[in-house]
Design a protein around this motif. Structure first.
Motif, PDB file in Angstrom:
ATOM      1  N   HIS A  98       4.066 -43.465  -2.883  1.00  0.00           N
ATOM      2  CA  HIS A  98       3.007 -43.240  -3.866  1.00  0.00           C
ATOM      3  C   HIS A  98       2.955 -41.769  -4.264  1.00  0.00           C
ATOM      4  CE1 HIS A  98       0.661 -41.938  -0.335  1.00  0.00           C
ATOM      5  NE2 HIS A  98      -0.100 -41.278  -1.193  1.00  0.00           N
ATOM      6  N   HIS A  99       2.418 -41.525  -5.453  1.00  0.00           N
ATOM      7  CA  HIS A  99       2.214 -40.170  -5.955  1.00  0.00           C
ATOM      8  C   HIS A  99       0.793 -39.748  -5.592  1.00  0.00           C
ATOM      9  CE1 HIS A  99       5.392 -41.190  -9.223  1.00  0.00           C
ATOM     10  NE2 HIS A  99       5.961 -40.734  -8.131  1.00  0.00           N
ATOM     11  N   ALA A 100       0.679 -38.629  -4.874  1.00  0.00           N
ATOM     12  CA  ALA A 100      -0.636 -38.141  -4.431  1.00  0.00           C
ATOM     13  C   ALA A 100      -0.959 -36.829  -5.140  1.00  0.00           C
ATOM     14  CB  ALA A 100      -0.639 -37.938  -2.922  1.00  0.00           C
ATOM     15  N   LYS A 101      -2.048 -36.811  -5.875  1.00  0.00           N
ATOM     16  CA  LYS A 101      -2.484 -35.603  -6.567  1.00  0.00           C
ATOM     17  C   LYS A 101      -3.212 -34.682  -5.609  1.00  0.00           C
ATOM     18  CE  LYS A 101      -4.716 -34.089 -10.846  1.00  0.00           C
ATOM     19  NZ  LYS A 101      -5.429 -34.521 -12.077  1.00  0.00           N
ATOM     20  N   GLN A 102      -2.849 -33.405  -5.606  1.00  0.00           N
ATOM     21  CA  GLN A 102      -3.426 -32.432  -4.701  1.00  0.00           C
ATOM     22  C   GLN A 102      -4.593 -31.699  -5.363  1.00  0.00           C
ATOM     23  OE1 GLN A 102      -1.887 -32.471  -1.447  1.00  0.00           O
ATOM     24  NE2 GLN A 102      -1.185 -34.259  -2.603  1.00  0.00           N
ATOM     25  N   HIS A 103      -5.318 -30.880  -4.567  1.00  0.00           N
ATOM     26  CA  HIS A 103      -6.478 -30.145  -5.079  1.00  0.00           C
ATOM     27  C   HIS A 103      -6.107 -29.172  -6.188  1.00  0.00           C
ATOM     28  CE1 HIS A 103      -9.131 -31.860  -2.116  1.00  0.00           C
ATOM     29  NE2 HIS A 103      -8.341 -31.461  -1.127  1.00  0.00           N
ATOM     30  N   ASP A 104      -4.874 -28.661  -6.154  1.00  0.00           N
ATOM     31  CA  ASP A 104      -4.437 -27.720  -7.182  1.00  0.00           C
ATOM     32  C   ASP A 104      -3.793 -28.427  -8.380  1.00  0.00           C
ATOM     33  OD1 ASP A 104      -2.125 -28.596  -6.045  1.00  0.00           O
ATOM     34  OD2 ASP A 104      -1.322 -26.613  -5.557  1.00  0.00           O
ATOM     35  N   SER A 105      -3.981 -29.761  -8.445  1.00  0.00           N
ATOM     36  CA  SER A 105      -3.461 -30.619  -9.518  1.00  0.00           C
ATOM     37  C   SER A 105      -1.953 -30.858  -9.440  1.00  0.00           C
ATOM     38  CB  SER A 105      -3.811 -30.046 -10.906  1.00  0.00           C
ATOM     39  OG  SER A 105      -5.224 -30.013 -11.071  1.00  0.00           O
ATOM     40  N   SER A 106      -1.293 -30.341  -8.414  1.00  0.00           N
ATOM     41  CA  SER A 106       0.118 -30.637  -8.229  1.00  0.00           C
ATOM     42  C   SER A 106       0.275 -32.060  -7.664  1.00  0.00           C
ATOM     43  CB  SER A 106       0.765 -29.621  -7.279  1.00  0.00           C
ATOM     44  OG  SER A 106       0.185 -29.707  -5.993  1.00  0.00           O
ATOM     45  N   ILE A 107       1.485 -32.586  -7.744  1.00  0.00           N
ATOM     46  CA  ILE A 107       1.767 -33.939  -7.274  1.00  0.00           C
ATOM     47  C   ILE A 107       2.740 -33.896  -6.107  1.00  0.00           C
ATOM     48  CG2 ILE A 107       2.699 -36.215  -7.890  1.00  0.00           C
ATOM     49  CD1 ILE A 107       0.099 -35.614  -9.273  1.00  0.00           C
ATOM     50  N   ILE A 108       2.458 -34.700  -5.097  1.00  0.00           N
ATOM     51  CA  ILE A 108       3.373 -34.873  -3.970  1.00  0.00           C
ATOM     52  C   ILE A 108       3.722 -36.356  -3.876  1.00  0.00           C
ATOM     53  CG2 ILE A 108       3.563 -34.899  -1.450  1.00  0.00           C
ATOM     54  CD1 ILE A 108       2.068 -32.304  -1.358  1.00  0.00           C
ATOM     55  N   THR A 109       5.004 -36.649  -3.737  1.00  0.00           N
ATOM     56  CA  THR A 109       5.446 -38.031  -3.550  1.00  0.00           C
ATOM     57  C   THR A 109       5.622 -38.299  -2.064  1.00  0.00           C
ATOM     58  OG1 THR A 109       6.611 -37.975  -5.668  1.00  0.00           O
ATOM     59  CG2 THR A 109       7.168 -39.750  -4.151  1.00  0.00           C
TER      60      THR A 109
END
Length: 218
Positions: A98-109
């Protein structure tokens, strides 16, 4: 044929043993080098370079024979390396991405993978490293890549646990990758290939053919 005459059977045996012990890649490299050398001698002879015809007559056949023999050894060695006695079985129903949006608006898969590892050898097996082979991802983007093995006695997972001979264990893999993998807004399943390294530095490949994001149906 002066080259063959100058080599004793013991010297040839030692050379073959050394090359065999260093793996199929070296064997294939030596075979290709022998072909290249024979080809170079033939081209030089056709170009009428000094002594080229003499060298081609003396060593050309020996190089071609060496390439053929070493190529046969390389084929057998390649097959032997793939018969490791270790079998990986993907549990796709319990695995996901899944794609997880971080607090800084970046994305981590995030890849959360579950599998079984069967050790049919007579020695202990320790899964030590894991890499993602497909989709193609630069290593600089990989934030975390960990594998842990289940211990039935304590009912816990740890990277320190090993798999006994003739036994099967559950393993879990967690891989975090910086950025979007598979395309922005992807909803369909993804094909993912990983490779797991054991304590003998051998790599074992496993393919998840239909890995899905749990929030979307197949």
């Amino acid at each position: 044929m002066a080259l063959l005459e100058s080599l004793s059977l013991s010297a040839i045996g030692k050379a073959v043993t050394t090359i065999w012990a260093n793996g199929s890649r070296l064997l294939w490299s030596v075979a290709v080098a022998a072909v290249a050398a024979a080809g170079a001698l033939r081209i030089a002879a056709l170009a009428a370079l000094p002594k080229a015809q003499e060298w081609s007559d003396d060593y050309g056949l020996a190089l071609w024979l060496a390439a053929c023999v070493i190529g046969v050894f390389a084929a057998f060695k390649t097959q032997a390396e793939h018969q490791t006695g270790v079998f990986l079985i993907a549990d796709e129903e319990q695995s996901s991405w899944h794609h997880a949006k971080q607090h800084d608006s970046s994305i981590i898969t995030h890849f959360a993978l579950r599998l079984q590892v069967a050790n049919t050898t007579s020695k202990w097996l320790h899964p030590s490293k894991v890499r993602i082979k497909w989709p193609l991802i630069s290593r600089s983007r990989v934030l975390t890549a960990r594998i842990s093995t289940h211990d039935p006695m304590s009912n816990t997972y740890s990277a320190e646990f090993s798999i006994p001979p003739q036994a099967k264990r559950q393993c879990q893999v967690n891989i975090l990758v910086k950025g979007v993998v598979g395309g922005q807004g992807r909803t369909k399943p993804m094909r993912v290939t990983i490779a797991i390294q054991d304590q003998r530095l051998r790599w074992h490949k496993l393919v998840f053919h239909d890995l899905r994001d749990p929030q979307f149906s197949r």
